[in-house]
Design a protein around this motif. Structure first.
Motif, PDB file in Angstrom:
ATOM      1  N   LEU B  71       0.821  -1.212   0.000  1.00 37.03           N
ATOM      2  CA  LEU B  71       0.000   0.000   0.000  1.00 37.03           C
ATOM      3  C   LEU B  71       0.854   1.260   0.000  1.00 37.03           C
ATOM      4  N   ARG B  72       1.938   1.233   0.763  1.00 33.49           N
ATOM      5  CA  ARG B  72       2.787   2.420   0.821  1.00 33.49           C
ATOM      6  C   ARG B  72       3.483   2.649  -0.508  1.00 33.49           C
ATOM      7  N   GLY B  73       3.872   1.557  -1.146  1.00 27.98           N
ATOM      8  CA  GLY B  73       4.652   1.675  -2.370  1.00 27.98           C
ATOM      9  C   GLY B  73       3.836   1.991  -3.608  1.00 27.98           C
ATOM     10  N   ARG B  74       2.572   1.619  -3.613  1.00 27.96           N
ATOM     11  CA  ARG B  74       1.786   1.765  -4.840  1.00 27.96           C
ATOM     12  C   ARG B  74       0.482   2.511  -4.560  1.00 27.96           C
ATOM     13  N   ALA B  75       0.267   3.577  -5.266  1.00 26.21           N
ATOM     14  CA  ALA B  75      -0.857   4.475  -4.968  1.00 26.21           C
ATOM     15  C   ALA B  75      -2.152   4.018  -5.621  1.00 26.21           C
ATOM     16  N   ASP B  76      -2.048   3.115  -6.574  1.00 26.95           N
ATOM     17  CA  ASP B  76      -3.200   2.851  -7.441  1.00 26.95           C
ATOM     18  C   ASP B  76      -3.767   1.443  -7.251  1.00 26.95           C
ATOM     19  N   THR B  77      -3.664   0.886  -6.017  1.00 26.36           N
ATOM     20  CA  THR B  77      -4.243  -0.444  -5.798  1.00 26.36           C
ATOM     21  C   THR B  77      -5.756  -0.314  -5.620  1.00 26.36           C
ATOM     22  N   SER B  78      -6.479  -1.358  -6.008  1.00 27.13           N
ATOM     23  CA  SER B  78      -7.949  -1.301  -5.928  1.00 27.13           C
ATOM     24  C   SER B  78      -8.413  -1.079  -4.489  1.00 27.13           C
ATOM     25  N   ILE B  79      -7.792  -1.774  -3.510  1.00 25.22           N
ATOM     26  CA  ILE B  79      -8.240  -1.599  -2.126  1.00 25.22           C
ATOM     27  C   ILE B  79      -7.849  -0.218  -1.606  1.00 25.22           C
ATOM     28  N   GLY B  80      -6.697   0.292  -2.014  1.00 27.02           N
ATOM     29  CA  GLY B  80      -6.279   1.631  -1.605  1.00 27.02           C
ATOM     30  C   GLY B  80      -7.234   2.687  -2.140  1.00 27.02           C
ATOM     31  N   VAL B  81      -7.548   2.592  -3.427  1.00 27.67           N
ATOM     32  CA  VAL B  81      -8.449   3.570  -4.052  1.00 27.67           C
ATOM     33  C   VAL B  81      -9.850   3.463  -3.447  1.00 27.67           C
ATOM     34  N   ALA B  82     -10.336   2.234  -3.257  1.00 23.79           N
ATOM     35  CA  ALA B  82     -11.689   2.042  -2.718  1.00 23.79           C
ATOM     36  C   ALA B  82     -11.796   2.619  -1.306  1.00 23.79           C
ATOM     37  N   THR B  83     -10.755   2.391  -0.481  1.00 18.38           N
ATOM     38  CA  THR B  83     -10.783   2.904   0.891  1.00 18.38           C
ATOM     39  C   THR B  83     -10.669   4.427   0.903  1.00 18.38           C
ATOM     40  N   THR B  84      -9.901   4.968  -0.044  1.00 17.47           N
ATOM     41  CA  THR B  84      -9.777   6.425  -0.145  1.00 17.47           C
ATOM     42  C   THR B  84     -11.130   7.068  -0.453  1.00 17.47           C
TER      43      THR B  84
END
Lengths: 330, 330
Positions: B71-84
């Motif tokens: 998550l820290r290394g990649r800004a465009d993960t599906s779970i990262g974007v969904a949680t954002t």
């Protein structure tokens, strides 16, 4: 060799215990058996035969009793008397299907610990999908274990699997929440470091709860709290499925017909999951062979439990554990 | 209401996730869904319909990746974007069948904790022989929990079972090695004392590993290490039996005939053990609704996971947890 059998312990005592003793002898078992319990009851259950004697004991520790309290308060319990035989050298081992806590308490109070062992561990022996047994420990002997206890558990179990189950260099998995060494809490991280550094062990690394039944390692080591909860949780699931297979799937009229066609398959599954031969295990760390078997034990499991005790005595398991601990501490 | 769905997470993503979203809407689900993932893939999987939009995200956290690192290394993960989306108020909840650690890490990093909650807890929802669900927590969010954490877990789970599963005064069992209050290690004894004294809880007392599937209590509370090992251990046994029933019992030629006769029974057993409706649960303690479902989720389980999220939002679960914690602390 003489083995004391607590003939009053377990859900099916004394009948199935006596039958198990007779079966052990009938199958060629060489140890003399001393059945400990109410003489009248044991005679009525057929406890007679070459190499079988009876030692009268009138009291029993119930399955739900507080073990230490019962043992301290009553001198004539079957497990107390049977364990005393070992203490006095009148028997080489004791076997019980009764209250596990009472068997442990009797062993600790009367036999004490092996020199160099800080805390005892209970083995939960489980069938695996690889068709061999796995040893899960500690299944509940020691609460609040630290990493040094866990290291000793791994050493004791390694000797046990080598001696009693003829497994060469048994592999040891540390039960954890993931594979990586940094997984888990403080206790698991510290235990991982100790186990990794122990050259006398065949340490595999971390394993997870689901790996136990997969037979990933011969030994699955954890603290006594986790081990107890895990073993009972897994047993609970087994009960649910056995019940579901029996009643839901093969229960109704159509199910009964299905059951006839499924007989070979059911036999196959049952034999894969059959753990009679190895469910019994000695309480590790105690200065005497005290074998605990399942409260549900019937004759065949009891016979196997006696065989485990015989093998532990014959292979000098206690001495091996003592050496393993003293060598590694040096 | 808007719910963000991680459309790339889980063993059967994106097809079954998309199908689950469509199913949710087809069954009358009222929330608008934002499917987060590779737009091309999602369109190909049929992600079109009223109340369904797509939010492009090109990356995925794999099931075996280190969550926080990914998550820290990649800004465009599906779970990262969904949680954002939840963080920004563009969605009211996020649902994922992906890497549980990543869902937790995203929720903690982006949404933070509810005020007054010290550590989060993960629910493992299990079928019981009583035909209702039990909530096992913490299933692995927090290592080295103390007794105060366990008390908070019990409070959060009580609100969750009330709000989302409409259980009145849900009963709470403390997982231990025996029934008596003095059982277990230091942690369990301290937790038992705190839980006994909490008047806002319907505390049953200690339960054992085997009681979880018996449905003795609505909530089974323990530390995250024990809960994780227990949940995975039980799952391992389920796998062994499902495999045994499928291949050993109903596998051979006779077994196949048996299977025909056993169809009604198998259906009965399967429906008793069906946990699609409730296997999904929010990560408790996080300041936003983040629902975790099983990596094996197919369409129907995914639909149910979205329904759980919808219900958690509609019943204002977060506010209820916040109140429970602030009232009891006062």
């Amino acid at each position: 060799m003489k083995i004391a059998v607590d003939a009053m312990g377990g859900d099916h005592a004394p009948d199935e215990i006596v039958r198990g003793a007779l079966l052990y002898r009938a199958k060629g078992g060489g140890a003399e058996l001393i059945l400990v319990g109410r003489e009248d009851d044991l005679r009525r259950a057929g406890a007679l035969g070459e190499g079988i004697t009876i030692r009268d004991a009138h009291d029993v520790v119930g399955m739900d009793e507080h073990p230490a309290k019962a043992l301290r308060g009553r001198a004539d319990t079957s497990i107390g008397v049977a364990t005393t035989l070992v203490k006095r050298g009148e028997a080489d081992a004791v076997v019980s299907a009764g209250n596990t806590g009472a068997t442990m308490a009797a062993a600790l109070m009367l036999l004490g610990r092996i020199r160099g062992i800080d805390r005892p561990a209970l083995c939960g022996m489980l069938p695996t999908t690889k068709g061999k047994a796995a040893c899960l420990l500690d299944a509940g002997a020691t609460m609040d274990a630290d990493e040094h206890n866990i290291l000793q558990f791994a050493r004791m179990a390694s000797r046990f699997m080598e001696k009693v189950h003829s497994v060469e260099r048994p592999s040891v998995g540390l039960i954890n929440v993931g594979e990586e060494p940094e997984k888990g809490g403080r206790l698991q991280q510290a235990a991982h470091a100790l186990l990794s550094g122990a050259e006398d062990l065949n340490f595999y690394g971390n394993i997870e709860g689901r790996d136990v039944m997969r037979g990933i390692t011969d030994i699955c080591v954890t603290d006594g709290f986790t081990g107890n909860v895990l073993a009972k949780g897994m047993e609970g699931v087994v009960d649910v499925f056995v019940d579901g297979i029996r009643h839901d799937i093969f229960g109704g009229p159509l199910g009964k017909i299905a059951g006839l066609f499924a007989l070979p398959g059911l036999g196959k599954f049952r034999s894969r999951m059959d753990y009679d031969p190895y469910v019994s295990a000695p309480l590790l760390g105690v200065a005497g062979i005290s074998v605990v078997t399942h409260g549900r034990a019937r004759a065949n499991m009891m016979r196997r439990a006696i065989e485990v005790a015989e093998r532990a005595v014959a292979t000098r398991l206690l001495e091996a554990i003592g050496e393993a601990v003293s060598t590694s501490a040096a």
